[in-house]
Design a protein around this motif. Structure first.
Motif, PDB file in Angstrom:
ATOM      1  N   LEU A 285       0.832  -1.197   0.000  1.00  0.00           N
ATOM      2  CA  LEU A 285       0.000   0.000   0.000  1.00  0.00           C
ATOM      3  C   LEU A 285       0.865   1.244   0.000  1.00  0.00           C
ATOM      4  N   TYR A 286       0.334   2.282  -0.589  1.00  0.00           N
ATOM      5  CA  TYR A 286       1.020   3.577  -0.599  1.00  0.00           C
ATOM      6  C   TYR A 286       0.802   4.254   0.745  1.00  0.00           C
ATOM      7  N   ARG A 287       1.858   4.626   1.400  1.00  0.00           N
ATOM      8  CA  ARG A 287       1.794   5.396   2.636  1.00  0.00           C
ATOM      9  C   ARG A 287       2.953   6.381   2.639  1.00  0.00           C
ATOM     10  N   PRO A 288       2.668   7.679   2.619  1.00  0.00           N
ATOM     11  CA  PRO A 288       3.744   8.671   2.570  1.00  0.00           C
ATOM     12  C   PRO A 288       4.644   8.671   3.799  1.00  0.00           C
TER      13      PRO A 288
ATOM     14  N   VAL B 194     -10.464  -5.856  -3.474  1.00  0.00           N
ATOM     15  CA  VAL B 194      -9.389  -5.490  -4.389  1.00  0.00           C
ATOM     16  C   VAL B 194      -9.991  -5.019  -5.696  1.00  0.00           C
ATOM     17  N   HIS B 195      -9.474  -3.903  -6.211  1.00  0.00           N
ATOM     18  CA  HIS B 195      -9.831  -3.447  -7.562  1.00  0.00           C
ATOM     19  C   HIS B 195      -8.566  -3.545  -8.402  1.00  0.00           C
ATOM     20  N   ASP B 196      -8.556  -4.506  -9.325  1.00  0.00           N
ATOM     21  CA  ASP B 196      -7.435  -4.762 -10.220  1.00  0.00           C
ATOM     22  C   ASP B 196      -7.569  -3.812 -11.408  1.00  0.00           C
TER      23      ASP B 196
ATOM     24  N   ASP C 299      -4.003  -0.192  -8.985  1.00  0.00           N
ATOM     25  CA  ASP C 299      -4.794  -1.070  -8.132  1.00  0.00           C
ATOM     26  C   ASP C 299      -5.175  -0.350  -6.847  1.00  0.00           C
ATOM     27  N   ARG C 300      -6.305  -0.776  -6.282  1.00  0.00           N
ATOM     28  CA  ARG C 300      -6.788  -0.206  -5.015  1.00  0.00           C
ATOM     29  C   ARG C 300      -7.245  -1.348  -4.118  1.00  0.00           C
ATOM     30  N   LEU C 301      -7.364  -1.044  -2.816  1.00  0.00           N
ATOM     31  CA  LEU C 301      -7.686  -2.076  -1.850  1.00  0.00           C
ATOM     32  C   LEU C 301      -8.460  -1.462  -0.683  1.00  0.00           C
ATOM     33  N   GLY C 302      -9.400  -2.208  -0.116  1.00  0.00           N
ATOM     34  CA  GLY C 302     -10.137  -1.795   1.077  1.00  0.00           C
ATOM     35  C   GLY C 302     -10.267  -2.987   2.011  1.00  0.00           C
ATOM     36  N   TYR C 303     -10.601  -2.721   3.282  1.00  0.00           N
ATOM     37  CA  TYR C 303     -10.670  -3.816   4.260  1.00  0.00           C
ATOM     38  C   TYR C 303     -11.653  -3.473   5.361  1.00  0.00           C
ATOM     39  N   THR C 304     -12.121  -4.506   6.038  1.00  0.00           N
ATOM     40  CA  THR C 304     -13.170  -4.340   7.044  1.00  0.00           C
ATOM     41  C   THR C 304     -12.702  -3.629   8.297  1.00  0.00           C
TER      42      THR C 304
ATOM     43  N   LYS D  69      -4.679   3.266  -1.948  1.00  0.00           N
ATOM     44  CA  LYS D  69      -3.896   3.195  -3.181  1.00  0.00           C
ATOM     45  C   LYS D  69      -2.777   2.179  -3.002  1.00  0.00           C
ATOM     46  N   VAL D  70      -2.532   1.415  -4.066  1.00  0.00           N
ATOM     47  CA  VAL D  70      -1.414   0.485  -4.060  1.00  0.00           C
ATOM     48  C   VAL D  70      -0.166   1.246  -4.506  1.00  0.00           C
ATOM     49  N   LYS D  71       0.929   0.984  -3.826  1.00  0.00           N
ATOM     50  CA  LYS D  71       2.195   1.638  -4.160  1.00  0.00           C
ATOM     51  C   LYS D  71       2.567   1.318  -5.601  1.00  0.00           C
ATOM     52  N   GLU D  72       2.900   2.355  -6.345  1.00  0.00           N
ATOM     53  CA  GLU D  72       3.213   2.197  -7.764  1.00  0.00           C
ATOM     54  C   GLU D  72       4.304   1.156  -7.976  1.00  0.00           C
ATOM     55  N   GLY D  73       4.074   0.272  -8.944  1.00  0.00           N
ATOM     56  CA  GLY D  73       5.049  -0.751  -9.291  1.00  0.00           C
ATOM     57  C   GLY D  73       4.982  -2.006  -8.448  1.00  0.00           C
ATOM     58  N   THR D  74       4.050  -2.081  -7.467  1.00  0.00           N
ATOM     59  CA  THR D  74       4.012  -3.275  -6.605  1.00  0.00           C
ATOM     60  C   THR D  74       2.805  -4.161  -6.850  1.00  0.00           C
ATOM     61  N   GLY D  75       1.756  -3.660  -7.456  1.00  0.00           N
ATOM     62  CA  GLY D  75       0.534  -4.440  -7.599  1.00  0.00           C
ATOM     63  C   GLY D  75       0.590  -5.418  -8.754  1.00  0.00           C
ATOM     64  N   ASP D  76       0.366  -6.690  -8.458  1.00  0.00           N
ATOM     65  CA  ASP D  76       0.248  -7.678  -9.528  1.00  0.00           C
ATOM     66  C   ASP D  76      -1.013  -8.518  -9.323  1.00  0.00           C
ATOM     67  N   PHE D  77      -2.083  -7.870  -8.858  1.00  0.00           N
ATOM     68  CA  PHE D  77      -3.334  -8.589  -8.618  1.00  0.00           C
ATOM     69  C   PHE D  77      -3.897  -9.118  -9.925  1.00  0.00           C
ATOM     70  N   GLU D  78      -4.519 -10.274  -9.831  1.00  0.00           N
ATOM     71  CA  GLU D  78      -5.258 -10.826 -10.961  1.00  0.00           C
ATOM     72  C   GLU D  78      -6.605 -11.313 -10.431  1.00  0.00           C
ATOM     73  N   VAL D  79      -7.671 -10.794 -11.027  1.00  0.00           N
ATOM     74  CA  VAL D  79      -9.019 -11.165 -10.636  1.00  0.00           C
ATOM     75  C   VAL D  79      -9.652 -11.941 -11.782  1.00  0.00           C
TER      76      VAL D  79
END
Length: 184
Positions: free
Chosen positions: A49-52, A130-132, A137-142, A164-174
């Motif tokens: 995940l992206y975290r500044p 997960v939104h691929d 990519d984006r992600l949410g959780y309970t 937001k997923v950190k750029e260059g790290t997401g390889d999700f496949e749905v």
């Protein structure tokens, strides 16, 4: 045509035919490999995940719904993991999948935590969305809005993919799930 050329041509034709039919042959043994299990839905991949502020937050998924179980997303199998570390603080959890639904490039997966070093997550049901998306990519959780120790999260429930997923790290496949509606 020379014998060698014929052999290569026939071998190529056989490989193309087998590939089109979804059959694989193990190399070296001439023993057919087991046929791949047809899936009705799946969520696989890893991202940070992206975290500044520099937090190291990682999610990994290996969740599947077999074709034979297409009508029952609560027969999904697999695991997912998440971790959150910053400096010498943090923890992780491993979750046994108990439900998976997908629609287009969005997946919702839930499960029960089977291993963790964070007391709030022990034996809790959690869900992740997960939104691929090729644009990011984006992600949410309970646990953004629910306390894992007090609030009972139902299967296949999660939050909107707000992170937001950190750029260059997401390889999700749905793999999109398609419910088959009864005709009668």
């Amino acid at each position: 045509m020379k014998r060698r050329t014929k052999i290569v041509a026939v071998a190529a034709a056989i490989l193309l035919t087998l590939g089109a039919g979804g059959v694989a042959v193990a190399s070296g043994d001439d023993v057919p490999a087991p046929a791949a299990v047809s899936e009705a839905a799946a969520l696989t991949g890893t991202a940070k995940l992206y975290r500044p502020a520099g937090d190291d937050i990682t999610f990994s998924f290996d969740a599947h719904l077999a074709e034979a179980d297409r009508q029952d997303p609560m027969k999904a199998t697999g695991t997912f993991r998440f971790s959150h570390y910053k400096g010498d603080w943090g923890g992780y959890a491993k979750v046994k999948v108990d439900c998976l639904t997908t629609g287009g490039k969005v997946a919702v997966v839930s499960g029960v935590v089977v291993e963790t070093d964070v007391k709030e997550f022990k034996k809790a049901r959690v869900g992740v969305t997960v939104h691929d998306d090729p644009a990011g990519d984006r992600l949410g959780y309970t646990w953004m809005t629910a306390d894992p120790q007090k609030d009972k999260v139902p299967p296949c429930i999660s939050g909107a993919p707000f992170e937001k997923v950190k750029e260059g790290t997401g390889d999700f496949e749905v793999v999109p799930w398609e419910f088959v509606y009864p005709t009668e």
